[in-house]
Motif scaffolding. Structure first.
Motif, PDB file in Angstrom:
ATOM      1  N   UNK A 185       3.448 -17.216  -1.838  1.00  0.00           N
ATOM      2  CA  UNK A 185       2.807 -18.186  -0.530  1.00  0.00           C
ATOM      3  C   UNK A 185       3.581 -17.820   0.674  1.00  0.00           C
ATOM      4  N   UNK A 186       4.168 -16.648   1.023  1.00  0.00           N
ATOM      5  CA  UNK A 186       4.748 -16.159   1.900  1.00  0.00           C
ATOM      6  C   UNK A 186       3.717 -15.344   2.671  1.00  0.00           C
ATOM      7  N   UNK A 187       3.789 -15.530   4.339  1.00  0.00           N
ATOM      8  CA  UNK A 187       2.897 -14.800   4.825  1.00  0.00           C
ATOM      9  C   UNK A 187       3.447 -13.591   5.480  1.00  0.00           C
ATOM     10  N   UNK A 188       3.268 -12.407   4.856  1.00  0.00           N
ATOM     11  CA  UNK A 188       3.967 -11.063   5.049  1.00  0.00           C
ATOM     12  C   UNK A 188       3.748 -10.656   6.265  1.00  0.00           C
ATOM     13  N   UNK A 189       2.648 -11.132   7.193  1.00  0.00           N
ATOM     14  CA  UNK A 189       2.366 -10.477   8.537  1.00  0.00           C
ATOM     15  C   UNK A 189       3.481 -10.676   9.511  1.00  0.00           C
ATOM     16  N   UNK A 190       4.349 -11.524   9.225  1.00  0.00           N
ATOM     17  CA  UNK A 190       5.469 -12.147  10.325  1.00  0.00           C
ATOM     18  C   UNK A 190       6.738 -11.312  10.241  1.00  0.00           C
ATOM     19  N   UNK A 205       0.886  -6.770  -8.481  1.00  0.00           N
ATOM     20  CA  UNK A 205       0.415  -7.945  -7.864  1.00  0.00           C
ATOM     21  C   UNK A 205       1.019  -8.017  -6.398  1.00  0.00           C
ATOM     22  N   UNK A 206       2.166  -7.907  -6.181  1.00  0.00           N
ATOM     23  CA  UNK A 206       2.798  -7.957  -5.150  1.00  0.00           C
ATOM     24  C   UNK A 206       2.427  -6.806  -4.044  1.00  0.00           C
ATOM     25  N   UNK A 207       2.061  -5.782  -4.547  1.00  0.00           N
ATOM     26  CA  UNK A 207       1.594  -4.688  -3.675  1.00  0.00           C
ATOM     27  C   UNK A 207       0.066  -5.017  -3.018  1.00  0.00           C
ATOM     28  N   UNK A 208      -0.637  -5.681  -3.880  1.00  0.00           N
ATOM     29  CA  UNK A 208      -1.849  -6.225  -3.179  1.00  0.00           C
ATOM     30  C   UNK A 208      -1.435  -7.196  -2.053  1.00  0.00           C
ATOM     31  N   UNK A 209      -0.718  -8.137  -2.266  1.00  0.00           N
ATOM     32  CA  UNK A 209      -0.384  -8.945  -1.275  1.00  0.00           C
ATOM     33  C   UNK A 209       0.328  -8.000   0.156  1.00  0.00           C
ATOM     34  N   UNK A 210       1.062  -7.270  -0.239  1.00  0.00           N
ATOM     35  CA  UNK A 210       1.552  -6.278   0.698  1.00  0.00           C
ATOM     36  C   UNK A 210       0.533  -5.803   1.476  1.00  0.00           C
ATOM     37  N   UNK A 224      14.798   0.063  -6.607  1.00  0.00           N
ATOM     38  CA  UNK A 224      14.624   0.435  -7.843  1.00  0.00           C
ATOM     39  C   UNK A 224      13.392   0.545  -8.435  1.00  0.00           C
ATOM     40  N   UNK A 225      12.308  -0.598  -8.035  1.00  0.00           N
ATOM     41  CA  UNK A 225      10.957  -0.728  -8.824  1.00  0.00           C
ATOM     42  C   UNK A 225       9.816  -0.078  -7.891  1.00  0.00           C
ATOM     43  N   UNK A 226       9.261   1.083  -8.311  1.00  0.00           N
ATOM     44  CA  UNK A 226       8.161   1.795  -7.739  1.00  0.00           C
ATOM     45  C   UNK A 226       7.065   1.048  -7.899  1.00  0.00           C
ATOM     46  N   UNK A 227       6.078   0.883  -6.704  1.00  0.00           N
ATOM     47  CA  UNK A 227       4.595   0.364  -7.016  1.00  0.00           C
ATOM     48  C   UNK A 227       3.982   1.338  -7.856  1.00  0.00           C
ATOM     49  N   UNK A 228       3.449   0.964  -9.048  1.00  0.00           N
ATOM     50  CA  UNK A 228       2.736   2.083  -9.965  1.00  0.00           C
ATOM     51  C   UNK A 228       1.744   2.554  -9.253  1.00  0.00           C
ATOM     52  N   UNK A 229       1.341   3.769  -9.428  1.00  0.00           N
ATOM     53  CA  UNK A 229       0.423   4.786  -8.918  1.00  0.00           C
ATOM     54  C   UNK A 229       0.101   4.836  -7.423  1.00  0.00           C
ATOM     55  N   UNK A 230       1.344   4.467  -6.837  1.00  0.00           N
ATOM     56  CA  UNK A 230       1.205   4.374  -5.170  1.00  0.00           C
ATOM     57  C   UNK A 230       2.228   5.402  -4.862  1.00  0.00           C
ATOM     58  N   UNK A 231       2.058   6.437  -3.929  1.00  0.00           N
ATOM     59  CA  UNK A 231       3.145   7.185  -3.367  1.00  0.00           C
ATOM     60  C   UNK A 231       3.752   6.688  -2.356  1.00  0.00           C
ATOM     61  N   UNK A 232       5.121   6.397  -2.242  1.00  0.00           N
ATOM     62  CA  UNK A 232       5.932   5.835  -1.431  1.00  0.00           C
ATOM     63  C   UNK A 232       5.793   6.957  -0.103  1.00  0.00           C
ATOM     64  N   UNK A 233       6.028   6.378   0.943  1.00  0.00           N
ATOM     65  CA  UNK A 233       6.167   7.024   2.365  1.00  0.00           C
ATOM     66  C   UNK A 233       7.590   7.898   2.279  1.00  0.00           C
TER      67      UNK A 233
END
Ligand SMILES: C[S@@+](CC[C@H](N)C(=O)[O-])C[C@H]1O[C@@H](n2cnc3c(N)ncnc32)[C@H](O)[C@@H]1O
Length: 264
Positions: A185-190, A205-210, A224-233
């Motif tokens: 329920x946090x608004x991450x745009x802030x 699920x968190x990555x969808x929100x981000x 420590x925990x990478x987002x699966x199937x997403x290449x970090x910057x």
């Protein structure tokens, strides 16, 4: 078998203890052909504990120890005539601290000082930063970030009651802000710096929100925990004892060519 692995570990552990009773019953039946019963209680309890630990080999390694010590602990409590109320108190305390281990599969473990310094380093070139710790535990990161000159807001959200009370008190006394709020329920745009130290479970699920909410100039940092199937910057490898890796994500820069390995 894969679907069984999705069940909460605590349920699997309980089922494996029940299975261990079944295996023990068969063993006792076989043994009774060679050595006549009764057998000492302590030996049966020990056998139950060892069988349950062996049956739990495929769970994360700490569950083997939990499986080993639960029957022994219960037996010791019976021998010492410990009041069942103590068990209830212990259960309530554990629930207040580790609620999210069961509900969200995220236990409580804490970011260390070296990692906090890396967070500071990550935003040192920004003049104004709003920081959020998603699942702030005991609030150490919130307090630390609130003291940085370029950090305008430092917020932590937490749902487990005891860590929340502790973090809230720390924030009141030493700086920052802590809310009893679910990450969902946090608004991450802030926020310009979004930090999470959770577990593999909530990352997709968190990555969808981000992605949906994060501002283009903000960064999402997962300890420590990478987002699966997403290449970090970028991936920051820290020189601490546990060789912490910080996975840094930007909203749109996900191509492999952007990947950078930085040694801090
Ligand atoms: C591994 S700890 C990290 C604590 C702190 N961020 C740190 O780095 O020291 C993860 C924390 O997230 C909390 N948590 C897990 N899921 C959550 C959720 N959906 N909403 C709020 N807090 C959550 C847990 O209770 C736990 O305190």
């Amino acid at each position: 078998m894969g679907w069984v692995k999705q069940w909460p570990k605590i349920v699997l552990a309980l089922l494996l203890q029940l299975l261990a009773i079944g295996v023990l019953a068969l063993l006792v039946k076989g043994l009774s052909l060679v050595v006549s019963p009764p057998y000492p209680d302590w030996a049966l309890v020990l056998a139950q504990a060892v069988i349950a630990a062996l049956l739990s080999w495929w769970l994360p390694y700490w569950w083997r120890w939990i499986q080993l010590f639960i029957p022994i602990g219960l037996y010791a409590a019976l021998l010492l005539d410990v009041s069942p109320l103590m068990a209830l108190v212990l259960f309530v305390l554990l629930w207040l601290v580790f609620r999210n281990s069961v509900v969200n599969r995220v236990p409580l473990y804490l970011t260390n000082d070296i990692t906090r310094q890396a967070l500071k380093e990550l935003v040192k070139d920004r003049s104004s930063v709003r920081f959020i710790d998603l699942g702030c535990g005991l609030g150490h990161n919130v307090v630390y970030m609130s003291k940085l000159a370029n950090v305008q807001q430092s917020l932590g959200v937490e749902t487990a009651w005891l860590p929340y009370w502790w973090a809230k008190t720390q924030a009141i006394l030493r700086g920052g802000q802590v809310l009893r709020q679910d990450i969902d329920s946090v608004d991450l745009s802030q926020y310009e710096l979004i930090y999470a130290f959770l577990s593999p479970e909530p990352m997709p699920k968190l990555w969808q929100k981000v992605q949906a909410e994060m501002q283009p100039d903000a960064i999402f940092v997962s300890n420590s925990f990478a987002v699966p199937d997403v290449i970090p910057d970028a991936i920051w490898q820290l020189a601490d004892k546990r060789q912490t890796e910080l996975f840094v994500y930007k909203k749109d820069s996900l191509s492999e060519s952007n990947q950078e390995l930085k040694h801090a």
